[in-house]
Design an enzyme around this catalytic site. Sequence first.
Site, PDB file in Angstrom:
ATOM      1  CG  HIS A 105      -0.310   0.004   2.531  1.00 53.60           C
ATOM      2  ND1 HIS A 105       0.291  -1.120   3.071  1.00 53.60           N
ATOM      3  CD2 HIS A 105      -0.162   0.986   3.453  1.00 53.60           C
ATOM      4  CE1 HIS A 105       0.771  -0.823   4.271  1.00 53.60           C
ATOM      5  NE2 HIS A 105       0.519   0.446   4.519  1.00 53.60           N
ATOM      6  CG  HIS A 107       0.820   5.598   4.041  1.00 55.40           C
ATOM      7  ND1 HIS A 107      -0.050   5.550   5.105  1.00 55.40           N
ATOM      8  CD2 HIS A 107       1.544   4.453   4.095  1.00 55.40           C
ATOM      9  CE1 HIS A 107       0.146   4.439   5.786  1.00 55.40           C
ATOM     10  NE2 HIS A 107       1.110   3.745   5.185  1.00 55.40           N
TER      11      HIS A 107
END
Length: 143
Positions: A105, A107
């Site tokens: 992932h 940010h």
Amino acid sequence: MSETAYDPQNIFGKILRGEVPCHKVYEDAHVIAFMDVMPQADGHTLVVPKVPSRNLLDADPVVLGHLTAAVQKVARAAKAAFSADGVAVYQYNEAAAGQTVFHLHVHVLPRHDGVAPRRHAGGMADQKMLAEHAERIRAALQG
């Protein structure tokens, strides 16, 4: 390659399967983007590939290409939605580097001059606020 296998029971895997709700900002065939529940800045968004990957170290390069394109799209929208001066993009690989959820992932944090990011472990944000922030980014994505 990572020495540890991907665990499909991680929170992002559960979000991808619809087992855990999220405040979705963007989705296409390859990625989903949603609000971080412990935001370091207003508009803190996570961009997650749909293909299981523990992190950057074991991800297929094709997956990384789709992820990067989506990160750029979401970053532009988040910057506009929050009238930010810039955008920080963070990505961590393995615990020693700060990774806490072991599904790849990225940010995306809208940043304003002179405003330090909040602590990530500062507690869960208000759900109504997250919903409002998601709506602002979705509106910016629409142009």
